[in-house]
Design an enzyme around this catalytic site. Sequence first.
Site, PDB file in Angstrom:
ATOM      1  N   TYR A  34     -26.218  18.303  39.651  1.00 49.77           N
ATOM      2  CA  TYR A  34     -24.950  18.897  39.258  1.00 49.77           C
ATOM      3  C   TYR A  34     -25.112  20.409  39.113  1.00 49.77           C
ATOM      4  O   TYR A  34     -26.218  20.912  38.872  1.00 49.77           O
ATOM      5  CB  TYR A  34     -24.496  18.359  37.902  1.00 49.77           C
ATOM      6  CG  TYR A  34     -23.803  17.018  37.898  1.00 49.77           C
ATOM      7  CD1 TYR A  34     -22.808  16.709  38.814  1.00 49.77           C
ATOM      8  CD2 TYR A  34     -24.111  16.072  36.925  1.00 49.77           C
ATOM      9  CE1 TYR A  34     -22.154  15.482  38.767  1.00 49.77           C
ATOM     10  CE2 TYR A  34     -23.463  14.845  36.869  1.00 49.77           C
ATOM     11  CZ  TYR A  34     -22.487  14.555  37.798  1.00 49.77           C
ATOM     12  OH  TYR A  34     -21.842  13.351  37.740  1.00 49.77           O
ATOM     13  N   ASN A  66     -18.526  16.047  34.426  1.00 49.03           N
ATOM     14  CA  ASN A  66     -18.772  15.139  33.296  1.00 49.03           C
ATOM     15  C   ASN A  66     -20.157  15.424  32.710  1.00 49.03           C
ATOM     16  O   ASN A  66     -20.322  16.338  31.922  1.00 49.03           O
ATOM     17  CB  ASN A  66     -18.613  13.681  33.714  1.00 49.03           C
ATOM     18  CG  ASN A  66     -18.123  12.811  32.558  1.00 49.03           C
ATOM     19  OD1 ASN A  66     -17.021  13.033  32.063  1.00 49.03           O
ATOM     20  ND2 ASN A  66     -18.917  11.845  32.141  1.00 49.03           N
ATOM     21  N   ALA A  67     -21.185  14.635  33.071  1.00 49.53           N
ATOM     22  CA  ALA A  67     -22.596  14.990  32.838  1.00 49.53           C
ATOM     23  C   ALA A  67     -22.980  15.149  31.381  1.00 49.53           C
ATOM     24  O   ALA A  67     -24.042  15.689  31.086  1.00 49.53           O
ATOM     25  CB  ALA A  67     -22.940  16.281  33.589  1.00 49.53           C
ATOM     26  N   GLU A  68     -22.146  14.680  30.460  1.00 48.41           N
ATOM     27  CA  GLU A  68     -22.419  14.888  29.041  1.00 48.41           C
ATOM     28  C   GLU A  68     -22.598  16.376  28.738  1.00 48.41           C
ATOM     29  O   GLU A  68     -23.333  16.755  27.826  1.00 48.41           O
ATOM     30  CB  GLU A  68     -23.622  14.080  28.548  1.00 48.41           C
ATOM     31  CG  GLU A  68     -23.388  12.589  28.482  1.00 48.41           C
ATOM     32  CD  GLU A  68     -23.434  11.932  29.843  1.00 48.41           C
ATOM     33  OE1 GLU A  68     -22.407  11.371  30.268  1.00 48.41           O
ATOM     34  OE2 GLU A  68     -24.489  11.980  30.494  1.00 48.41           O
ATOM     35  N   ASN A 101     -15.877  14.505  40.962  1.00 44.14           N
ATOM     36  CA  ASN A 101     -16.840  13.614  40.322  1.00 44.14           C
ATOM     37  C   ASN A 101     -16.113  12.495  39.605  1.00 44.14           C
ATOM     38  O   ASN A 101     -15.241  12.761  38.774  1.00 44.14           O
ATOM     39  CB  ASN A 101     -17.686  14.386  39.304  1.00 44.14           C
ATOM     40  CG  ASN A 101     -18.771  13.532  38.686  1.00 44.14           C
ATOM     41  OD1 ASN A 101     -19.785  13.277  39.320  1.00 44.14           O
ATOM     42  ND2 ASN A 101     -18.560  13.086  37.456  1.00 44.14           N
ATOM     43  N   GLU A 102     -16.458  11.264  39.944  1.00 48.66           N
ATOM     44  CA  GLU A 102     -15.858  10.099  39.299  1.00 48.66           C
ATOM     45  C   GLU A 102     -14.340  10.251  39.180  1.00 48.66           C
ATOM     46  O   GLU A 102     -13.757  10.054  38.114  1.00 48.66           O
ATOM     47  CB  GLU A 102     -16.505   9.849  37.933  1.00 48.66           C
ATOM     48  CG  GLU A 102     -17.958   9.422  38.057  1.00 48.66           C
ATOM     49  CD  GLU A 102     -18.642   9.128  36.742  1.00 48.66           C
ATOM     50  OE1 GLU A 102     -19.539   8.286  36.715  1.00 48.66           O
ATOM     51  OE2 GLU A 102     -18.275   9.767  35.727  1.00 48.66           O
ATOM     52  N   TYR A 119     -23.252   1.581  35.692  1.00 50.39           N
ATOM     53  CA  TYR A 119     -24.100   1.579  34.494  1.00 50.39           C
ATOM     54  C   TYR A 119     -23.986   0.192  33.860  1.00 50.39           C
ATOM     55  O   TYR A 119     -23.373   0.021  32.812  1.00 50.39           O
ATOM     56  CB  TYR A 119     -23.661   2.678  33.533  1.00 50.39           C
ATOM     57  CG  TYR A 119     -23.921   4.062  34.065  1.00 50.39           C
ATOM     58  CD1 TYR A 119     -25.072   4.754  33.714  1.00 50.39           C
ATOM     59  CD2 TYR A 119     -23.032   4.672  34.948  1.00 50.39           C
ATOM     60  CE1 TYR A 119     -25.334   6.021  34.221  1.00 50.39           C
ATOM     61  CE2 TYR A 119     -23.286   5.928  35.463  1.00 50.39           C
ATOM     62  CZ  TYR A 119     -24.435   6.600  35.093  1.00 50.39           C
ATOM     63  OH  TYR A 119     -24.690   7.851  35.605  1.00 50.39           O
ATOM     64  N   GLU A 126     -24.549   7.081  41.443  1.00 49.28           N
ATOM     65  CA  GLU A 126     -25.164   7.099  40.114  1.00 49.28           C
ATOM     66  C   GLU A 126     -25.418   5.656  39.722  1.00 49.28           C
ATOM     67  O   GLU A 126     -24.471   4.907  39.489  1.00 49.28           O
ATOM     68  CB  GLU A 126     -24.258   7.751  39.063  1.00 49.28           C
ATOM     69  CG  GLU A 126     -24.082   9.237  39.185  1.00 49.28           C
ATOM     70  CD  GLU A 126     -23.205   9.811  38.069  1.00 49.28           C
ATOM     71  OE1 GLU A 126     -23.187   9.225  36.961  1.00 49.28           O
ATOM     72  OE2 GLU A 126     -22.527  10.816  38.315  1.00 49.28           O
ATOM     73  N   TYR A 165     -32.550  11.053  27.803  1.00 48.92           N
ATOM     74  CA  TYR A 165     -31.803   9.987  28.475  1.00 48.92           C
ATOM     75  C   TYR A 165     -32.604   8.695  28.629  1.00 48.92           C
ATOM     76  O   TYR A 165     -32.147   7.753  29.245  1.00 48.92           O
ATOM     77  CB  TYR A 165     -31.302  10.475  29.847  1.00 48.92           C
ATOM     78  CG  TYR A 165     -29.995   9.838  30.281  1.00 48.92           C
ATOM     79  CD1 TYR A 165     -28.788  10.286  29.759  1.00 48.92           C
ATOM     80  CD2 TYR A 165     -29.962   8.792  31.192  1.00 48.92           C
ATOM     81  CE1 TYR A 165     -27.589   9.713  30.142  1.00 48.92           C
ATOM     82  CE2 TYR A 165     -28.766   8.194  31.576  1.00 48.92           C
ATOM     83  CZ  TYR A 165     -27.587   8.668  31.053  1.00 48.92           C
ATOM     84  OH  TYR A 165     -26.387   8.092  31.430  1.00 48.92           O
TER      85      TYR A 165
END
EC number: 3.2.1.23
Length: 1006
Positions: free
Chosen positions: A96, A140-142, A199-200, A260, A298, A364
């Site tokens: 990212y 996103n990516a936290e 993204n998403e 996930y 992902e 993570y």
Amino acid sequence: MKLLSVCAIALLAAQAAGASIKHMLNGFTLMEHSDPAKRELLQKYVTWDEKSLFVNGERIMIFSGEVHPFRLPVPSLWLDVFQKIKALGFNCVSFYVDWALLEGKPGEYRAEGNFALEPFFDVAKQAGIYLLARPGPYINAEASGGGFPGWLQRVNGTLRTSDPAYLKATDNYIAHVAATIAKGQITNGGPVILYQPENEYSGACCDATFPDGDYMQYVIDQARNAGIVVPLINNDAWTGGHNAPGTGKGEVDIYGHDSYPLGFDCGHPSVWPKGNLPTTFRTDHLKQSPTTPYSLIEFQAGSFDPWGGPGFAACAALVNHEFERVFYKNDLSFGAAILNLYMTFGGTNWGNLGHPGGYTSYDYGSPLTESRNVTREKYSELKLIGNFVKASPSYLLATPGNLTTSGYADTADLTVTPLLGNGTGSYFVVRHTDYTSQASTPYKLSLPTSAGRLTVPQLGGTLTLNGRDSKIHVVDYNVAGTNIIYSTAEVFTWKNFGDSKVLILYGGPGEHHELAVSLKSDVQVVEGSNSEFKSKKVGDVVVVAWDVSPSRRIVQIGDLKIFLLDRNSVYNYWVPQLDKDDSSTGYSSEKTTASSIIVKAGYLVRTAYTKGSGLYLTADFNATTPVEVIGAPSNVRNLYINGEKTQFKTDKNGIWSTEVKYSAPKIKLPSMKDLDWKYLDTLQEVQSTYDDSAWPAADLDTTPNTLRPLTTPKSLYSSDYGFHTGYLIYRGHFVADGSETTFDVRTQGGSAFGSSVWLNESFLGSWTGLNANADYNSTYKLPQVEQGKNYVLTILIDTMGLNENWVVGTDEMKNPRGILSYKLSGRDASAITWKLTGNLGGEDYQDKIRGPLNEGGLYAERQGFHQPQPPSQKWKSASPLDGLSKPGIGFYTAQFDLDIPSGWDVPLYFNFGNSTKSAYRVQLYVNGYQYGKFVSNIGPQTSFPVPQGILNYQGTNWVALTLWALESDGAKLDDFELVNTTPVMTALSKIRPSKQPNYRQRKGAY
């Protein structure tokens, strides 16, 4: 620019309508761009069919790991991460780009130093790693705001839609970042082979148009206009089919999705919920995008963890080596041809870059730890899977079938998914029907082979599938021209060394295995025991059976040597490509895979190359380690390990063996409590003499924020004034009329935020924070006030990052930070006039090296005292371990020297004592970089790794702490230490420190 013919224009029109250009190669349909100008560039570089990508004309499985360069702000460490991922058998990294770090001020794009992408591309190329670029604009990516810069809160339009105001806001960023990525494409000799727009983009609410083809097409056109010519791929959040080829405007070239499946409940790491194993991905793929390779962009490799969570060690236990065996082999059963694991290396949310749902660590629970260690078993397990796929090109030609509990295994307790080859090898993925099962299940298999349908084992006994395990049994597997009719033991790798072939097989503890080989030769056990081993010749087939043992066996059948290992032993084996020199490692290809050697060497093997008569290995060691080289080239005579000539022995099987001695150096680290700490009151704003005349006035009558209407007379949303990160301070002035007895205030800083309030110098109280609260309403009793006297309310807020914006239409990212509402009893809200500050300059941030998010609004931060060499000579001497006797914030700074010996990778951590006393918050600055936010009453993080390059391992360092006591009895650190874990003797190149500009007096600092 080329003038397009009528035909070309027609092709462009066809592309807009969802058409594509096809041609046939070896019976498969290749897909290329319908734009001939772009196809001219791409056709010899990156194409695809329904089975896989082709890179430079060669069919290739993309096995990728997610890495975010912005979460490791030491570019000279990126090669270390790439080499460790390459050693897994992977050939790609997905990354990212965080817009918020590159355009902190609208219109000013900065991608220099730690934020430059070109060095990332350079080391990827050096390591032989392809790249999948994912610059958003939303990621996103936290990450804070999901990668959106805070100033988007002021955009008068809905984010992630075709609203013109939003699209215009993205133009500058994408034009710059995509142009940089374009220069790094494979067409320009770079490593970038795929590009992901958005993204998403998978769901919406609140009357937002979705899916919005116009929006996605705009994002695609931004990339294409900037020079992106590699295929575009998306990552639907689930198998929704959004923007797949054929869906029309906004479609991508290759459809991909995320998964996930185990979720994120790290608090119960042994619980695998019923029904969470995917079973329909193949069917979904054939419905949604049958002409493109099946792509998981992902797939879960860890888990995020919230404030107050169980910690990332628990997340690593949740998504552990057993998860990898079951879930990743399940992915392969669907024919996954692009598989990217999120995260493979997590890194750190340094400098306030994280979102409110997470803390400083972004470990993570990944295969590589935050400190880049490869000590988790899941790293080793992943290496087995990655190298198997790398050694098995026929996997891409096999056709996945339907899972079944009958027809292959003799028990319905097991499910088998076949991938059937047409003369090119078949694969049978076996798992428990109840994927959560921890039972050990005996079974036999009925396998269709070139020798007929066979029931195995043929020589007696049964196979065993242990709990939470899965196996890939190969059939008619080609080992350099030798046909392995079947193997119930799993393949790690195989190699053809000219005069001999080597096949490495492994099994789990207590298992029985069998293989059959199309050879007429006799079987010889050339190393290891004959016990629990049998063989039989049946015509032109040799059948071998054995019980798995920790002791290695080598079986020779003709020119084929078969290594029979247990799983724990094979963890120590590596398959480095044999490079031409030490300058770079080639990309994975049929040629480079064939030229690889096999090395048994423990912790890590990075590279191998030949020079003259020497074989050179670069490797890392964390213990005295036996080293073996299997398949040393015939033209080399000498062995060099990390540049040192090494004596070795050669056994009867041609294996070179030696030993690398490990003797850890004594690492002497300074005692943090004994440093010469200097102290400064960094909440001077509560002093009666404090002058805030230089502060920005909070005087906006309206807010541009379209999410939340104002509930105060003037806007007190920090982003309206350009403050998007770290601590905020508000000062509210009023003249008392004597009726004021309470002050009610609702503040918002995101999950786990805290706040404190003073009236003049009187402490009113604090909200100490909970993970569940993103905002909080507090009511404080005021001391007696005097009519006609001036008073100042000082409100301190710890903001924890901006919300992500995952669901289109919610505009969650616009959730403001600051004061949402307030009430001074007996008075109208307009009686208070406000000033506020965050980081000095706001969007005109001072520190261009460390970026727009690194520092907040405390006095010491605004002055730059957190940087090295502050003007502290005349400050008071005081220690954070003595702390504060009352509420407030102290700033502490000290210097220390390190002398870590070169040639050693020594992870260092700043550890805080886990206090159960009064609530307090600490910011940790190391050489000017904010590398930790410690919240004593919430946690969970108490240990903060700081990498070499931020820390100067041979030289002077500065550490600074802000200590915020939120309760009336003050606070102090229970403990504060600098510690190390096991030193690793490393071949890692010298680490160049990131830039660490010293303190300089800041113009206009207040």
